[in-house]
Design a protein around this motif. Structure first.
Motif, mmCIF file in Angstrom:
data_model
loop_
_atom_site.group_PDB
_atom_site.id
_atom_site.type_symbol
_atom_site.label_atom_id
_atom_site.label_comp_id
_atom_site.label_asym_id
_atom_site.label_seq_id
_atom_site.Cartn_x
_atom_site.Cartn_y
_atom_site.Cartn_z
ATOM 1 N N SER A 158 1.322 4.577 -2.269
ATOM 2 C CA SER A 158 1.587 4.425 -0.837
ATOM 3 C C SER A 158 0.877 3.198 -0.282
ATOM 4 C CB SER A 158 1.128 5.685 -0.092
ATOM 5 O OG SER A 158 1.345 5.551 1.299
ATOM 6 N N GLU A 159 -0.357 2.977 -0.722
ATOM 7 C CA GLU A 159 -1.090 1.796 -0.267
ATOM 8 C C GLU A 159 -0.396 0.515 -0.710
ATOM 9 O OE1 GLU A 159 -3.467 -1.542 0.013
ATOM 10 O OE2 GLU A 159 -2.835 -0.690 -1.908
ATOM 11 N N ARG A 160 0.119 0.510 -1.950
ATOM 12 C CA ARG A 160 0.823 -0.655 -2.440
ATOM 13 C C ARG A 160 2.141 -0.873 -1.698
ATOM 14 N NH1 ARG A 160 -1.238 -4.633 -4.044
ATOM 15 N NH2 ARG A 160 -2.382 -3.902 -2.257
ATOM 16 N N PHE A 161 2.778 0.222 -1.259
ATOM 17 C CA PHE A 161 3.979 0.070 -0.440
ATOM 18 C C PHE A 161 3.642 -0.610 0.882
ATOM 19 C CE2 PHE A 161 6.635 1.922 2.997
ATOM 20 C CZ PHE A 161 7.825 1.289 2.669
ATOM 21 N N ASN A 162 2.530 -0.197 1.489
ATOM 22 C CA ASN A 162 2.106 -0.839 2.740
ATOM 23 C C ASN A 162 1.808 -2.319 2.505
ATOM 24 O OD1 ASN A 162 2.303 1.600 4.095
ATOM 25 N ND2 ASN A 162 0.145 2.112 3.827
ATOM 26 N N ALA A 163 1.175 -2.617 1.365
ATOM 27 C CA ALA A 163 0.860 -4.014 1.055
ATOM 28 C C ALA A 163 2.133 -4.829 0.859
ATOM 29 C CB ALA A 163 -0.010 -4.080 -0.206
ATOM 30 N N LEU A 193 4.335 -12.386 -4.355
ATOM 31 C CA LEU A 193 3.141 -11.557 -4.183
ATOM 32 C C LEU A 193 3.524 -10.170 -3.683
ATOM 33 C CD1 LEU A 193 0.658 -14.114 -2.598
ATOM 34 C CD2 LEU A 193 0.350 -12.931 -4.771
ATOM 35 N N ALA A 194 4.460 -10.122 -2.730
ATOM 36 C CA ALA A 194 4.930 -8.828 -2.226
ATOM 37 C C ALA A 194 5.627 -8.044 -3.335
ATOM 38 C CB ALA A 194 5.872 -9.047 -1.044
ATOM 39 N N ARG A 195 6.405 -8.740 -4.138
ATOM 40 C CA ARG A 195 7.077 -8.088 -5.266
ATOM 41 C C ARG A 195 6.063 -7.479 -6.223
ATOM 42 N NH1 ARG A 195 8.325 -9.633 -10.565
ATOM 43 N NH2 ARG A 195 10.331 -8.862 -11.390
ATOM 44 N N GLU A 196 4.991 -8.216 -6.511
ATOM 45 C CA GLU A 196 3.963 -7.711 -7.420
ATOM 46 C C GLU A 196 3.312 -6.446 -6.865
ATOM 47 O OE1 GLU A 196 1.730 -8.508 -11.116
ATOM 48 O OE2 GLU A 196 3.672 -9.060 -10.281
ATOM 49 N N SER A 197 3.089 -6.421 -5.554
ATOM 50 C CA SER A 197 2.530 -5.221 -4.930
ATOM 51 C C SER A 197 3.467 -4.035 -5.112
ATOM 52 C CB SER A 197 2.282 -5.468 -3.437
ATOM 53 O OG SER A 197 1.288 -6.436 -3.234
ATOM 54 N N ALA A 198 4.754 -4.263 -4.880
ATOM 55 C CA ALA A 198 5.733 -3.183 -5.019
ATOM 56 C C ALA A 198 5.809 -2.682 -6.456
ATOM 57 C CB ALA A 198 7.096 -3.654 -4.537
ATOM 58 N N LEU A 199 5.824 -3.600 -7.418
ATOM 59 C CA LEU A 199 5.881 -3.194 -8.820
ATOM 60 C C LEU A 199 4.643 -2.410 -9.222
ATOM 61 C CD1 LEU A 199 7.403 -6.348 -10.561
ATOM 62 C CD2 LEU A 199 8.478 -4.113 -10.248
ATOM 63 N N GLU A 200 3.488 -2.851 -8.744
ATOM 64 C CA GLU A 200 2.265 -2.114 -9.053
ATOM 65 C C GLU A 200 2.362 -0.692 -8.494
ATOM 66 O OE1 GLU A 200 -2.595 -2.495 -8.616
ATOM 67 O OE2 GLU A 200 -1.300 -4.158 -8.029
ATOM 68 N N GLY A 201 2.883 -0.566 -7.278
ATOM 69 C CA GLY A 201 3.065 0.756 -6.695
ATOM 70 C C GLY A 201 3.987 1.633 -7.520
ATOM 71 N N LEU A 202 5.046 1.040 -8.061
ATOM 72 C CA LEU A 202 5.987 1.812 -8.883
ATOM 73 C C LEU A 202 5.350 2.230 -10.209
ATOM 74 C CD1 LEU A 202 9.227 -0.200 -8.124
ATOM 75 C CD2 LEU A 202 8.855 2.225 -7.631
ATOM 76 N N HIS A 203 4.452 1.441 -10.729
ATOM 77 C CA HIS A 203 3.715 1.860 -11.921
ATOM 78 C C HIS A 203 2.829 3.065 -11.601
ATOM 79 C CE1 HIS A 203 4.647 -1.095 -15.081
ATOM 80 N NE2 HIS A 203 4.794 -1.985 -14.103
ATOM 81 N N TYR A 204 2.236 3.071 -10.413
ATOM 82 C CA TYR A 204 1.465 4.247 -9.989
ATOM 83 C C TYR A 204 2.381 5.465 -9.878
ATOM 84 C CZ TYR A 204 -2.813 1.651 -8.824
ATOM 85 O OH TYR A 204 -3.971 0.900 -8.884
#
Length: 257
Positions: free
Chosen positions: A70-75, A91-102
């Motif tokens: 959820s935090e990565r989605f906000n980011a 950078l935004a894409r990387e945040s979203a991908l990291e969130g999906l890995h979580y």
């Protein structure tokens, strides 16, 4: 003769100037590049948002993983709102991908299908992963544990990758020991000792030499590189997540097994 030379120089300078048509082509290419990067980032961000909205954890580890997602989605959302260049969109894409890995980690814990394979994060392959459970005790008695699987003692997941240019292996941890560096973009001087003690000789994890060398995932300096995760805070404001409890203030000195 001098007049003729001046005329030649002026004409040459005029031909050297980019035409208005050339400038428009450059601007169009830049716009197309940004539009493509933005659309890709939005696609992953929307997918993450759907998962965050519809999935909740059912134990400590999966709940923590979903909180981080959820935090990565906000980011990612904040990064998209501010994006003006292809690099900012990436950078935004990387945040979203990291969130999906979580999210995938949470789904695995809960026995749910992980869904389609995700692209690797920046530096994920180089960082490696935790392949055995290992604990390090600090002088103040605080114990930091790494595990290849989620346990009650290791509810904090990290998908692996570069944090402030240094590797953090994918795995489950007793505390988010990488969080201070992620928020500040800087590692404490004693972090080298911590990393070496925790991961020395661990098959699959990046070596202590790789951690010391740094530069992992960098495409340049500062905001230019994904390895410098100090800018990730700009993409998401406060990378707080659930990182309030770091345990022992992360004084990484004086370890034993």
């Amino acid at each position: 003769m001098l007049g003729l030379l001046l005329i030649v120089l002026v004409v040459g300078a005029l031909f050297a100037l980019p035409s208005s048509g050339g400038r428009r082509q450059v601007q169009q290419r830049q716009q197309v590049s940004f539009d493509d990067a933005y659309a890709d980032a939005k696609r992953w961000t929307d997918r993450l948002g759907s998962q965050v909205l519809n999935l909740s954890g059912n134990d400590a580890a999966s709940t923590q993983a979903m909180a981080d997602a959820s935090e990565r989605f906000n980011a990612a959302s904040a990064g998209l709102a501010d994006a003006r260049t292809p690099k900012q969109a990436m950078l935004a894409r990387e945040s979203a991908l990291e969130g999906l890995h979580y999210v995938n980690a949470a789904r695995e814990i809960m026995g749910l299908p992980a869904g389609p394979a995700l692209p690797e994060l920046e530096g994920q392959r180089q960082a490696g992963r935790v392949t055995e459970e290992r604990s390090v005790r600090q002088e103040d008695g605080t114990v930091v544990t790494a595990s290849p699987v989620a346990t009650e003692a290791t509810p904090h997941y990290y998908p692996g990758g570069a944090v402030a240019g240094r590797p953090v292996p994918a795995g489950w941890y007793s505390t988010a020991w990488w969080a201070p560096a992620m928020m500040t973009g800087m590692w404490a001087a004693s972090s080298m000792m911590f990393y070496s003690t925790m991961f020395a000789g661990m098959s699959g994890a990046a070596s202590a030499e790789a951690f010391e060398a740094g530069g992992l995932g960098d495409a340049g300096a500062g905001a230019e590189g994904m390895g410098d995760m100090g800018d990730m805070g700009d993409a998401g404001g406060d990378f707080g997540g659930d990182f309030g409890d770091f345990g022992g203030g992360f004084d990484f000195g004086g370890f034993d097994f």
